[in-house]
Write an enzyme that holds these catalytic residues in place. Structure first.
Site, PDB file in Angstrom:
ATOM      1  N   GLU A   1       3.565   2.044  10.641  1.00  0.00           N
ATOM      2  CA  GLU A   1       3.201   0.816  10.194  1.00  0.00           C
ATOM      3  C   GLU A   1       3.802   0.747   8.780  1.00  0.00           C
ATOM      4  O   GLU A   1       3.972   1.284   8.069  1.00  0.00           O
ATOM      5  CB  GLU A   1       1.658   0.758   9.771  1.00  0.00           C
ATOM      6  CG  GLU A   1       0.751   0.822  10.939  1.00  0.00           C
ATOM      7  CD  GLU A   1      -0.798   0.523  10.720  1.00  0.00           C
ATOM      8  OE1 GLU A   1      -1.449  -0.017  11.349  1.00  0.00           O
ATOM      9  OE2 GLU A   1      -0.928   1.073   9.586  1.00  0.00           O
ATOM     10  N   CYS A   2       4.612  -0.319   8.695  1.00  0.00           N
ATOM     11  CA  CYS A   2       5.258  -0.985   7.692  1.00  0.00           C
ATOM     12  C   CYS A   2       6.238   0.450   7.061  1.00  0.00           C
ATOM     13  O   CYS A   2       7.247   0.573   7.640  1.00  0.00           O
ATOM     14  CB  CYS A   2       4.351  -1.430   6.551  1.00  0.00           C
ATOM     15  SG  CYS A   2       5.146  -2.573   5.369  1.00  0.00           S
ATOM     16  N   GLY A   3       5.842   0.733   5.950  1.00  0.00           N
ATOM     17  CA  GLY A   3       6.640   1.944   5.166  1.00  0.00           C
ATOM     18  C   GLY A   3       6.996   3.294   6.294  1.00  0.00           C
ATOM     19  O   GLY A   3       7.851   3.532   6.134  1.00  0.00           O
TER      20      GLY A   3
ATOM     21  N   THR B   1       5.484  -1.009  13.587  1.00  0.00           N
ATOM     22  CA  THR B   1       5.276  -2.521  13.359  1.00  0.00           C
ATOM     23  C   THR B   1       5.412  -2.802  11.839  1.00  0.00           C
ATOM     24  O   THR B   1       5.096  -1.764  11.043  1.00  0.00           O
ATOM     25  CB  THR B   1       3.835  -3.000  13.815  1.00  0.00           C
ATOM     26  OG1 THR B   1       2.769  -2.198  12.963  1.00  0.00           O
ATOM     27  CG2 THR B   1       3.827  -2.779  15.277  1.00  0.00           C
TER      28      THR B   1
END
Length: 436
Positions: A327-329, A427
């Site tokens: 997720e993200c990072g 994502t």
């Protein structure tokens, strides 16, 4: 029945978090059991709440969660003496289009639960106008009840007197006024407050905030304004499927942005979470059947992540046979490369072709509704996932097959579709809930 309050403000940066922590610790020092919540998609503040109260705090979000989920989450406050919900942004700030049970505004939670609002007002650069702002917030929405106001950063006794008189004339209670006090300023970075776990002196800072607020705020009057809340039995719990039975979870200063309610839901469903630290060059546990990399600050540790060969090779070996999700990072670390703020490119895990840059900064912020085109851990194709995106990194390349069709809260399609390749998925949004 617990005394219940919402701590809110006209805008961000006014002092909501500091006041919430100070009140929680001050009442705890009086022997009261305090439970905190965070309204909105913030994965940093709940850790500060836990440090102040000794009890885990979770997020409640009217855009992403239905009323049953919110009722389930806040029911943990039923055995507390005081319940505090810290708002996000301004009291009525949310998105333009309604989500599951609201727009994500703090006012939605206050009205839904019937909890009175304590406003933090910063009258810097004004005097009587502060009363007009408070009165406007009080009268804007009939279902939201204002308990009173705490003034923050007053310039002088004369300044305080002018503001107090105007608020009294408007019929608004003033619980106290706080002069500027640098010793209780919480350090910040680009995604918000520096995390509680990174601050060795956080306990002392919260203690000082509690002492300072107790000196300038009538704590008894604040409690007297609180609602007497009786938790209602939730018709349902969290609609969250764990991504696997045994989850290898990256967890350190670079990978820490995960909503507490998600971890609790995974455990409640029978999953076992096995933490590991990429920064300590640890690989995911070989006995796990899924690996999850949360968001965090990999852009601040990109060189170390790139140098940690055991972590990267272990992650690649894991992904040969089992799903890995970021997720993200975490998504950025699964990619091919990450350029840091100095323009230096670092090799990442290479499980996806994603290339990102923190040198080319642009803020991405907002709710996300994703419909999966392919499976990801815990969710099947066609699932509608609600989440939130907040980062400053720019996509340089995203060559893999999109994971989902993603829209913002207005229904507009966005380019951050996520990616999939082999057993790896990622994502840019942080998952909050799945539509029922």
């Amino acid at each position: 029945m617990p005394a219940s309050l919402v701590i809110s403000a006209p805008a961000s940066g006014v002092g909501k978090t500091t006041l919430t922590l100070a009140l929680a610790r001050a009442w705890r020092k009086r022997g009261l059991n305090v439970q905190c919540f965070k309204s909105g998609p913030d994965y940093i503040d709940p850790a500060f709440h836990a440090a102040a109260t000794g009890r885990a705090s979770v997020n409640v979000d009217s855009w992403a969660m239905d009323r049953g989920t919110i009722a389930h989450l806040v029911s943990r406050g039923g055995n507390a003496d005081v319940v505090l919900a810290e708002g996000s942004m301004g009291l009525f700030d949310g998105v333009a289009a309604r989500g599951v049970s609201g727009t994500g505004a703090t006012a939605d939670i206050a009205e839904m639960l019937g909890w009175p609002v304590v406003l933090v007002i910063d009258p810097s650069g004004q005097a009587q106008t502060a009363a007009a702002i408070a009165a406007g917030l009080r009268d804007y929405r009939a279902g939201v009840r204002l308990g009173g106001v705490v003034l923050n950063r007053v310039a002088s006794p004369r300044h305080e007197d002018l503001v107090r008189r105007a608020l009294n004339e408007a019929g608004i209670k003033v619980f106290g006024a706080l002069p500027r006090h640098a010793e209780i300023s919480l350090p910040k970075r680009h995604l918000g407050l520096v995390q509680a776990e990174e601050q060795a002196e956080i306990g002392k800072l919260i203690d000082e905030a509690a002492r300072f607020v107790a000196e300038h705020v009538d704590l008894d009057a604040v409690l007297h304004s609180a609602g007497q809340w009786s938790p209602q039995a939730a018709a349902n719990g969290l609609n969250v499927t764990p991504p696997g039975q045994r989850i290898a979870l990256a967890r350190d200063a670079a990978f820490s942005f995960v909503y507490p309610h998600m971890l609790e839901a995974w455990r409640a469903a029978g999953a076992e979470i096995v933490p590991f630290s990429p920064l300590a060059d640890e690989a995911p546990d070989a006995s796990a059947n899924v690996c999850w990399l949360p968001g965090g600050y990999p852009e601040l540790h990109a060189g170390k992540i790139a140098a940690n060969a055991r972590f990267r090779s272990g992650l690649r070996a894991f992904a040969e046979t089992r799903p890995v999700h970021g997720e993200c990072g975490g998504y950025m670390v699964l990619g091919a490369g990450l350029t840091d703020a100095d323009g230096i490119s670092h090799e990442m895990a290479g499980l996806l072709g994603l290339e990102t840059s923190f040198a080319k900064r642009r803020m991405h912020l907002g709710y996300r509704l994703a419909e999966l085109a392919a499976p990801m851990p815990g969710h099947q194709p066609g699932a509608r996932l609600r989440g939130h995106e907040f980062h400053y990194s720019t996509i340089l390349a995203q060559p893999d097959t999109p994971l989902a069709v993603v829209h913002d809260a207005t229904g507009a399609a966005i380019a951050e579709t996520g990616s999939r390749r082999g057993h790896a998925t990622g994502t840019f949004f942080h998952l909050i809930a799945e539509d029922r």
